[in-house]
Write an enzyme that holds these catalytic residues in place. Sequence first.
Site, PDB file in Angstrom:
ATOM      1  N   ARG A  67       0.878  -1.328   0.075  1.00 50.88           N
ATOM      2  CA  ARG A  67      -0.126  -0.125  -0.036  1.00 50.88           C
ATOM      3  C   ARG A  67       0.740   1.101  -0.016  1.00 50.88           C
ATOM      4  O   ARG A  67       0.720   2.281  -0.602  1.00 50.88           O
ATOM      5  CB  ARG A  67      -0.936   0.193   1.284  1.00 50.88           C
ATOM      6  CG  ARG A  67      -1.956  -1.233   1.322  1.00 50.88           C
ATOM      7  CD  ARG A  67      -3.129  -0.896   2.296  1.00 50.88           C
ATOM      8  NE  ARG A  67      -2.349  -0.206   3.622  1.00 50.88           N
ATOM      9  CZ  ARG A  67      -2.017  -1.033   4.431  1.00 50.88           C
ATOM     10  NH1 ARG A  67      -2.029  -2.359   4.363  1.00 50.88           N
ATOM     11  NH2 ARG A  67      -1.661  -0.608   5.689  1.00 50.88           N
TER      12      ARG A  67
ATOM     13  N   LYS B  48      22.173  -2.406  -2.626  1.00 47.94           N
ATOM     14  CA  LYS B  48      21.177  -2.295  -1.734  1.00 47.94           C
ATOM     15  C   LYS B  48      21.053  -3.406  -0.724  1.00 47.94           C
ATOM     16  O   LYS B  48      21.254  -3.219   0.744  1.00 47.94           O
ATOM     17  CB  LYS B  48      19.909  -2.416  -2.514  1.00 47.94           C
ATOM     18  CG  LYS B  48      18.782  -1.948  -1.504  1.00 47.94           C
ATOM     19  CD  LYS B  48      17.954  -3.123  -0.882  1.00 47.94           C
ATOM     20  CE  LYS B  48      16.727  -2.808  -0.084  1.00 47.94           C
ATOM     21  NZ  LYS B  48      16.156  -3.977   0.269  1.00 47.94           N
TER      22      LYS B  48
END
Length: 393
Positions: free
Chosen positions: A15, A216
């Site tokens: 979301r 990352k």
Amino acid sequence: MAPKAVHFGAGNIGRGFVACFLHNSGYDVIFADVADALIDKINETSSYRVIEVGVEGTTESTITNYRAINSKTHEAELVDQIAEADIVTCSVGPNILKFIAPVIAQGIDKRSTDLAPLYVIACENAIGATDTLASFIKDPKNTTPERLAEHDKLARYANSAIDRIVPAQDPDAGLDVTLEKFFEWVVDKTPFEDCGIPPIEGITWVENLAPFIERKLFTVNTSHATAAYHGYNRRKRTVYDALQDKNIMKEVRGALMETKNLIVNKHGIDEAAQQAYVDKIIKRIGNPHLEDAVERVGRAPLRKLSRKERFVGPAAELAENDQPIDYLLEAIEMAFRFQDVDEDNESTELASIMSQDTPEDVVNKVCGIQATEKIYPRLVDIVKRVQDDSRDD
């Protein structure tokens, strides 16, 4: 008509990160999930907020034009939506990819060849997650050999690297998501070049993803987990609390010094640039506005101790080149001590494995390391030490 995106995983990352960017790019978003209460809440709520927090202040955006489908109870409806969608993304966790693959395969199988290929991008904290998802989708159990022959016309798969810290949320926040301002979403553009790169705001498209993924994973995820595991074993409450301990900070910086050596030498990244990235990451994970419990950050230790993950992956490669790995090994030991933690099934499974298996079997089973690899005896020593300490308790 607005383009359509189907996103598997309606949690905070789905979301707050992925769906936010899809919405800002003009997509109608269909969430696919199996949590009944969450699905009901999404379908009963016409909008939610994404709140970005940084040292320079807080900003908010409102997300609309979405709905949710229960992939367990309304599979046929979801298949129809995938068959007509422009893009499918997911943030479900690497271990769940095999469970969402069958319904995606059905949607692709039902797709018309008159449509552009479906863009599929897995947004997971794992190397090659989209490749993994694609392998499950193309498995003969999910896609017939006849349809596989024209699969390339129906779907294209691109690996990605995502970087954004989304901490545990206030239980009263509803659908609203609070996360850090900084983000990076890097996607391999080469699978899409002959059919058109989808217009998604916020994505950085590159031809060689490997440096971005490893930079990352071996910086952000390594540092975050190092702080969490050392913090847990020193009885710290949050990652922020852990980083206030100079000894833990030394461990984090030490581990990132070792992974920096790998990243710089392997990918040709400028050393000063990587050091600047390291410094930025330490500030990010220590953001007092994004406090995160060490138990939450440390959860799923079996995955985090696996062969291609944030500790064993870089440490094994560095060991083969006779490079220092002392701090990474100390972080690995702290991860092996993360056992029987409340609400974390993997930590319970780890405790069971550690109590029953030999050190050699643990290293092979958990870390995927063979006896021929240089790091092997050092990992065996770590496991033996943790097991001996457990017996002394």
